[in-house]
Design a protein around this motif. Structure first.
Motif, short mmCIF file in Angstrom:
data_model
loop_
_atom_site.label_atom_id
_atom_site.label_comp_id
_atom_site.label_asym_id
_atom_site.label_seq_id
_atom_site.Cartn_x
_atom_site.Cartn_y
_atom_site.Cartn_z
N PRO A 43 33.44 35.80 50.09
CA PRO A 43 32.17 35.34 51.15
C PRO A 43 31.32 35.08 51.02
CG PRO A 43 34.50 35.85 51.68
CD PRO A 43 34.35 36.57 50.50
N VAL A 44 30.65 36.72 50.81
CA VAL A 44 29.48 37.62 51.49
C VAL A 44 28.28 36.96 50.35
CG1 VAL A 44 27.99 39.84 51.40
CG2 VAL A 44 30.56 39.39 52.45
N THR A 45 29.13 37.07 49.14
CA THR A 45 27.68 36.81 47.87
C THR A 45 28.18 35.79 46.88
OG1 THR A 45 29.12 38.76 46.88
CG2 THR A 45 27.65 39.42 48.11
N LYS A 46 29.07 34.87 47.38
CA LYS A 46 29.67 33.72 46.40
C LYS A 46 30.36 34.45 45.24
CE LYS A 46 29.58 30.69 49.64
NZ LYS A 46 30.79 30.60 49.97
N GLY A 47 30.21 35.93 44.81
CA GLY A 47 30.33 35.99 43.39
C GLY A 47 29.99 37.59 43.18
N LYS A 48 28.11 37.27 43.30
CA LYS A 48 27.36 38.19 42.64
C LYS A 48 27.83 38.94 43.51
CE LYS A 48 23.29 35.16 43.03
NZ LYS A 48 22.43 34.57 43.49
N PRO A 49 26.90 40.63 42.74
CA PRO A 49 27.41 41.96 42.97
C PRO A 49 26.81 42.20 44.70
CG PRO A 49 26.53 42.15 40.86
CD PRO A 49 26.37 40.25 41.60
N LEU A 50 27.76 43.04 45.46
CA LEU A 50 27.05 43.58 46.61
C LEU A 50 26.69 44.51 47.37
CD1 LEU A 50 28.13 42.72 50.00
CD2 LEU A 50 30.09 44.55 49.02
N SER A 98 33.23 45.64 59.78
CA SER A 98 33.56 44.26 59.46
C SER A 98 33.87 43.55 59.20
CB SER A 98 31.91 43.76 60.35
OG SER A 98 30.90 43.80 59.39
N GLU A 99 33.26 43.24 57.39
CA GLU A 99 33.74 42.07 56.17
C GLU A 99 35.22 42.23 56.28
OE1 GLU A 99 29.42 42.74 54.69
OE2 GLU A 99 30.96 43.94 54.03
N LEU A 100 35.78 43.70 55.94
CA LEU A 100 37.79 43.78 56.21
C LEU A 100 38.22 43.18 57.03
CD1 LEU A 100 37.04 47.90 54.95
CD2 LEU A 100 38.14 45.94 53.71
N THR A 101 37.63 43.00 57.78
CA THR A 101 38.80 42.60 59.10
C THR A 101 38.88 41.14 59.33
OG1 THR A 101 37.46 42.98 60.61
CG2 THR A 101 38.88 44.67 60.52
N ALA A 102 37.32 40.60 58.72
CA ALA A 102 36.42 39.46 58.46
C ALA A 102 37.74 38.15 57.91
CB ALA A 102 35.50 38.60 57.80
N VAL A 103 37.94 37.26 59.22
CA VAL A 103 39.02 36.02 58.92
C VAL A 103 38.24 35.01 58.41
CG1 VAL A 103 40.70 34.80 59.05
CG2 VAL A 103 41.03 37.08 60.21
N ASN A 128 39.28 37.26 52.88
CA ASN A 128 39.53 38.24 52.56
C ASN A 128 41.32 38.48 52.72
OD1 ASN A 128 39.37 40.86 53.18
ND2 ASN A 128 38.99 40.48 55.54
N THR A 129 41.82 38.84 51.54
CA THR A 129 43.17 39.65 51.76
C THR A 129 43.46 40.54 52.14
OG1 THR A 129 42.27 40.56 49.65
CG2 THR A 129 43.39 37.90 49.73
N TYR A 130 42.49 41.45 52.74
CA TYR A 130 42.97 42.51 54.18
C TYR A 130 42.88 41.89 55.51
CZ TYR A 130 40.91 46.37 50.59
OH TYR A 130 40.99 47.00 49.78
N ALA A 131 42.57 40.67 55.25
CA ALA A 131 42.97 40.20 56.88
C ALA A 131 44.78 38.90 56.52
CB ALA A 131 41.63 39.70 57.90
#
Length: 321
Positions: free
Chosen positions: A230-237, A244-249, A253-256
């Motif tokens: 969701p941050v890069t549309k698949g491009k390298p980060l 904050s990205e790990l908890t983003a719904v 994000n399959t951590y959330a």
């Protein structure tokens, strides 16, 4: 005797002229190097012959047309870009134009390439024409695709998507019972995660088994690539994932979230799709990098935590931590 000698001379001369004529048609052409000729749409054999003469592929357009009329056939020629080898005969050039063996160029989509990068690659190819939207994620089958100079980008994308549709249908028909996905679309989504999580072909079915087991047990997949998408549309980060990205719904994000993301995070290859439709039979629920390009797998959290510590030790040795 004089009459017979004269007749023999005439026959010999006729044979020589015939041989010379055939040689001009079937013998080596004048091109001393490889030549590329673009025959435009709607071109006649006459206009094509002029282009061939100007390019140096044939000696004379007029002779070429005469020979084509009497020694060739009346099949139509095809437009396109032709690569004519040095010394190719006039008869072989005509056959090439009539068969449509045009010069094929290729654009390659690697396994796991996201659609935004597929789009960029196509738009940067100067020999393609027209514009095209970013393909739907997961709709393109990674492979090498041939195209002709001047072909429309939309036509190339259509072939890429048709290849994915065909491959997915073939693999779905062979799916094993008891898998964790219930639709072809879900298979592509899970395969895209498997594709991004390992570059080792032999690991695909094992990684697929981990996610299959987690889905069946109602565990979160906790796949880093789904957090990045969701941050890069698949491009390298290009950096570490933020808390904050790990908890983003956000649906990806399959951590959330529990279960699959709302859609693919890349374009998976045939082998990754096959892996999720026939995963290895394991009890693994975890995996972490082994420091050699692959992963080490674990059935319990305790085993996994021990493997993580080994990975951290490797990273510390490398000066990465």
């Amino acid at each position: 005797m004089r009459k017979l000698g004269c007749f023999g001379f005439i026959v010999a001369a006729a044979l020589a002229i015939g041989a010379f004529t055939l040689f001009r048609w079937y013998g080596p052409g004048p091109a001393e190097r490889e030549i590329t000729v673009l025959i435009k749409d709607g071109s006649s054999l006459t206009s094509a012959a002029r282009q061939l003469e100007e390019a140096g592929a044939i000696g004379s357009a007029g002779s070429f047309l005469t020979f084509a009329k009497f020694l060739g056939d009346d099949a139509p020629i095809h437009s396109g870009e032709y690569r004519i080898p040095a010394g190719l005969s006039a008869s072989e050039i005509l056959e090439m134009l009539q068969s449509g063996r045009t010069l094929q160029r290729f654009v390659t989509v690697p396994e796991g390439m996201p659609s935004i990068l597929v789009h960029e690659k196509l738009m940067k190819e100067p020999l393609l024409t027209g514009t095209v939207a970013v393909p739907r994620e997961g709709s393109v089958l990674p492979d090498s695709y041939s195209f002709e100079r001047g072909e429309r980008r939309a036509a190339v994308v259509k072939r890429m998507q048709a290849a994915m549709d065909k491959t997915l249908a073939e693999l779905w028909a062979k799916r094993k019972p008891g898998i964790a996905v219930s639709t072809p679309a879900q298979a592509v989504t899970l395969a895209s995660i498997v594709e991004k999580e390992t570059g080792v072909p032999s690991e695909r079915r094992t990684v697929a088994s981990v996610y299959t087991n987690r889905l069946k047990q109602g565990m979160k997949l906790q796949a880093d690539p789904t957090t990045i998408y969701p941050v890069t549309k698949g491009k390298p980060l290009g950096r570490r994932i933020l808390r904050s990205e790990l908890t983003a719904v956000n649906g990806y994000n399959t951590y959330a979230i529990v279960g699959l993301p709302v859609g693919p995070i890349a374009n998976p290859g045939r082998e990754s799709i096959a892996a999720v439709l026939d995963p290895a039979q394991t009890n693994y629920l975890y995996f972490v990098a082994d420091g050699k390009g692959g992963h080490v797998f674990a059935e319990t959290l305790g085993q996994h935590n021990a493997n993580v510590q080994k990975w951290y030790a490797i990273r510390r040795e490398r000066g990465e931590m």
